[in-house]
Design a protein around this motif. Structure first.
Motif, PDB file in Angstrom:
ATOM      1  N   ASP A  14     -20.962  91.513 126.096  1.00 40.91           N
ATOM      2  CA  ASP A  14     -20.115  90.421 126.602  1.00 40.91           C
ATOM      3  C   ASP A  14     -19.930  89.344 125.547  1.00 40.91           C
ATOM      4  N   TYR A  15     -21.022  88.970 124.879  1.00 42.30           N
ATOM      5  CA  TYR A  15     -20.978  87.902 123.882  1.00 42.30           C
ATOM      6  C   TYR A  15     -20.080  88.305 122.705  1.00 42.30           C
ATOM      7  N   ALA A  16     -20.162  89.581 122.293  1.00 39.10           N
ATOM      8  CA  ALA A  16     -19.390  90.048 121.144  1.00 39.10           C
ATOM      9  C   ALA A  16     -17.964  90.439 121.521  1.00 39.10           C
ATOM     10  N   GLY A  17     -17.714  90.600 122.832  1.00 39.30           N
ATOM     11  CA  GLY A  17     -16.384  90.995 123.279  1.00 39.30           C
ATOM     12  C   GLY A  17     -16.067  92.442 123.003  1.00 39.30           C
ATOM     13  N   VAL A  18     -17.111  93.302 123.087  1.00 36.15           N
ATOM     14  CA  VAL A  18     -16.917  94.731 122.860  1.00 36.15           C
ATOM     15  C   VAL A  18     -17.586  95.495 124.002  1.00 36.15           C
ATOM     16  N   SER A  19     -17.460  96.818 123.984  1.00 38.21           N
ATOM     17  CA  SER A  19     -18.075  97.635 125.026  1.00 38.21           C
ATOM     18  C   SER A  19     -19.557  97.863 124.747  1.00 38.21           C
ATOM     19  N   VAL A  20     -20.270  98.242 125.798  1.00 36.33           N
ATOM     20  CA  VAL A  20     -21.695  98.550 125.650  1.00 36.33           C
ATOM     21  C   VAL A  20     -21.887  99.733 124.698  1.00 36.33           C
ATOM     22  N   SER A  21     -21.007 100.725 124.784  1.00 30.76           N
ATOM     23  CA  SER A  21     -21.133 101.887 123.901  1.00 30.76           C
ATOM     24  C   SER A  21     -20.958 101.508 122.439  1.00 30.76           C
ATOM     25  N   THR A  22     -20.079 100.530 122.186  1.00 35.42           N
ATOM     26  CA  THR A  22     -19.890 100.073 120.808  1.00 35.42           C
ATOM     27  C   THR A  22     -21.157  99.405 120.286  1.00 35.42           C
ATOM     28  N   VAL A  23     -21.769  98.565 121.128  1.00 35.88           N
ATOM     29  CA  VAL A  23     -23.035  97.921 120.737  1.00 35.88           C
ATOM     30  C   VAL A  23     -24.083  98.982 120.438  1.00 35.88           C
ATOM     31  N   SER A  24     -24.157 100.009 121.286  1.00 39.87           N
ATOM     32  CA  SER A  24     -25.139 101.072 121.095  1.00 39.87           C
ATOM     33  C   SER A  24     -24.917 101.807 119.782  1.00 39.87           C
ATOM     34  N   LEU A  25     -23.642 102.068 119.452  1.00 39.28           N
ATOM     35  CA  LEU A  25     -23.336 102.751 118.197  1.00 39.28           C
ATOM     36  C   LEU A  25     -23.707 101.907 116.988  1.00 39.28           C
ATOM     37  N   VAL A  26     -23.454 100.601 117.069  1.00 34.49           N
ATOM     38  CA  VAL A  26     -23.794  99.704 115.965  1.00 34.49           C
ATOM     39  C   VAL A  26     -25.309  99.655 115.768  1.00 34.49           C
ATOM     40  N   LEU A  27     -26.040  99.505 116.871  1.00 40.04           N
ATOM     41  CA  LEU A  27     -27.499  99.417 116.785  1.00 40.04           C
ATOM     42  C   LEU A  27     -28.107 100.723 116.273  1.00 40.04           C
ATOM     43  N   GLY A  28     -27.477 101.844 116.610  1.00 40.50           N
ATOM     44  CA  GLY A  28     -27.974 103.138 116.160  1.00 40.50           C
ATOM     45  C   GLY A  28     -27.413 103.570 114.836  1.00 40.50           C
ATOM     46  N   ASN A  29     -26.578 102.693 114.237  1.00 40.13           N
ATOM     47  CA  ASN A  29     -25.960 102.997 112.942  1.00 40.13           C
ATOM     48  C   ASN A  29     -25.208 104.319 112.990  1.00 40.13           C
ATOM     49  N   LYS A  30     -24.418 104.495 114.064  1.00 40.75           N
ATOM     50  CA  LYS A  30     -23.681 105.733 114.268  1.00 40.75           C
ATOM     51  C   LYS A  30     -22.197 105.429 114.446  1.00 40.75           C
ATOM     52  N   GLY A  31     -21.386 106.458 114.287  1.00 42.20           N
ATOM     53  CA  GLY A  31     -19.963 106.340 114.538  1.00 42.20           C
ATOM     54  C   GLY A  31     -19.224 105.576 113.451  1.00 42.20           C
ATOM     55  N   ARG A  32     -17.912 105.609 113.561  1.00 44.67           N
ATOM     56  CA  ARG A  32     -17.066 104.900 112.609  1.00 44.67           C
ATOM     57  C   ARG A  32     -16.661 103.566 113.224  1.00 44.67           C
ATOM     58  N   ILE A  33     -17.403 102.535 112.907  1.00 47.20           N
ATOM     59  CA  ILE A  33     -17.178 101.190 113.437  1.00 47.20           C
ATOM     60  C   ILE A  33     -16.748 100.291 112.293  1.00 47.20           C
ATOM     61  N   SER A  34     -15.738  99.473 112.539  1.00 48.49           N
ATOM     62  CA  SER A  34     -15.250  98.581 111.483  1.00 48.49           C
ATOM     63  C   SER A  34     -16.302  97.544 111.131  1.00 48.49           C
ATOM     64  N   LYS A  35     -16.252  97.063 109.900  1.00 42.70           N
ATOM     65  CA  LYS A  35     -17.204  96.046 109.443  1.00 42.70           C
ATOM     66  C   LYS A  35     -17.096  94.793 110.291  1.00 42.70           C
ATOM     67  N   ALA A  36     -15.885  94.428 110.687  1.00 45.11           N
ATOM     68  CA  ALA A  36     -15.700  93.224 111.502  1.00 45.11           C
ATOM     69  C   ALA A  36     -16.420  93.354 112.839  1.00 45.11           C
ATOM     70  N   THR A  37     -16.329  94.521 113.460  1.00 41.15           N
ATOM     71  CA  THR A  37     -17.002  94.748 114.749  1.00 41.15           C
ATOM     72  C   THR A  37     -18.519  94.749 114.570  1.00 41.15           C
ATOM     73  N   ILE A  38     -18.977  95.401 113.499  1.00 40.57           N
ATOM     74  CA  ILE A  38     -20.419  95.416 113.220  1.00 40.57           C
ATOM     75  C   ILE A  38     -20.935  93.996 113.051  1.00 40.57           C
ATOM     76  N   ASP A  39     -20.192  93.172 112.322  1.00 36.24           N
ATOM     77  CA  ASP A  39     -20.598  91.787 112.108  1.00 36.24           C
ATOM     78  C   ASP A  39     -20.661  91.024 113.432  1.00 36.24           C
TER      79      ASP A  39
END
Length: 341
Positions: A14-39
């Motif tokens: 909610d705070y980042a304005g993204v989905s829960v799955s996106t947060v999970s992918l970032v934390l697990g260092n998986k998937g193709r996530i943009s640098k802006a979203t990771i930040d």
């Protein structure tokens, strides 16, 4: 929102304005996530003080930095040193030990393995119990995690095994006593169902026969790992067979008890078996205390810490390359000569 370890992943999303799955992918260092979203996700984690539940993540991904180690007896100095070597090796590669003991019980070993698999360990090292070893290997195979065996005596060729060369250790000890002039040598300690004892007695008997010396069953005495019992057995043995001039002792406690048994029959422990009626004494599994006795105990030492390190190396290698052929690592012994032989 105040920083708290109870912050949920949904709060981060909610705070980042993204989905829960996106947060999970970032934390697990998986998937193709943009640098802006990771930040954005990392900033949300920092701002909220989110603490990731590594245990839960491990269960979900079937990967962790935990290595299970099931030893037979946590109080045994042999396994203490093995544990130190295993821990040293794994910590260098950011893995940690998850420790349990089986108390030499097959059902307890199986229970420990089941618990560790449920906790999502990345690999298992275990001290075998004869009736359960094959089942442990099958459980590890089904869970798709590597397993290695650390033990005092050899097991089947279907498992990676690291352990001491008990046969060579007994040959080394027996040969040393023979070179000191001893011709009547007894073996004290261990139980008839011990594979370690069987391997050592094999080396002891082989060496005696090579030198044309007597191998007598009545000179091979069972005894628990207990100083008092060892003292009683040695006293009785030397009384009934006064020609015996040297003893091989299965464990350090047996060697310490044997010293008292020798004293009870009016003899002493030492290198000279002719003058002063001295009895030569060699024990297996060297300990620091062996150097403190009077006289100090000659012992056979095995590189137990190195065994643990090798086990760690094998587990790490098998985690990278699955279905490797099992390997056996039998480490050579060393004679630590002191005053008792």
């Amino acid at each position: 929102m105040a920083k708290s370890s109870k912050v949920k992943i949904t709060d981060v999303a909610d705070y980042a304005g993204v989905s829960v799955s996106t947060v999970s992918l970032v934390l697990g260092n998986k998937g193709r996530i943009s640098k802006a979203t990771i930040d954005k996700v990392n900033q949300a984690v920092e701002a909220l003080g989110y603490v990731r539940n590594n245990a839960a993540a491990n269960l979900r991904s079937n990967h962790s930095n935990l290595i299970g180690w099931i030893l037979a007896d946590i109080t045994d100095p042999f396994y203490t040193e093995v544990t130190a070597g295993l821990s040293d090796e794994l910590e260098q590669h950011d893995h940690m030990l998850f420790l349990a003991q089986s108390n030499h019980q097959a059902d307890k070993l199986i229970q420990c393995v089941q618990s560790m698999i449920q906790q999502g360990v990345a690999g298992i090292a275990f001290s075998p119990v004869r009736e359960a070893t094959n089942q442990v290997l099958e459980m590890a195979k089904q869970a798709n995690i590597p397993a290695v065996c650390l033990a005092r005596s050899a097991v089947n060729n279907e498992v990676d095994y690291i352990g001491p060369d008990n046969h060579q250790a007994a040959m080394l000890a027996t040969q040393h006593l023979i070179q000191q002039g001893h011709r009547h040598i007894a073996y004290i300690g261990g139980s008839s169902d011990s594979l370690t004892r069987a391997e050592r007695i094999g080396g002891y008997g082989t060496t005696l026969m090579q030198y044309g010396l007597p191998f007598k069953n009545e000179w091979i005495i069972e005894a628990q790992n207990n100083q008092c019992q060892a003292a009683d057995h040695v006293q009785q043995l030397l009384t009934q067979h006064p020609k015996i001039t040297a003893l091989l002792c299965h464990r350090p406690a047996i060697a310490l008890g044997a010293m008292y048994g020798i004293q009870r029959v009016g003899k002493s422990v030492g290198k000279d078996n002719y003058i002063g009626q001295q009895i030569g004494l060699i024990g297996f599994d060297d300990t620091p205390e062996a150097a403190l006795t009077q006289p100090s105990l000659t012992m056979i030492s095995s590189p137990t810490r190195q065994m643990g390190q090798l086990a760690g190396q094998r587990l790490l290698a098998k985690m990278k390359v699955h279905n490797e052929t099992a390997q056996q690592f039998i480490l050579p012994p060393q004679l630590i000569e002191r005053g008792s032989a």
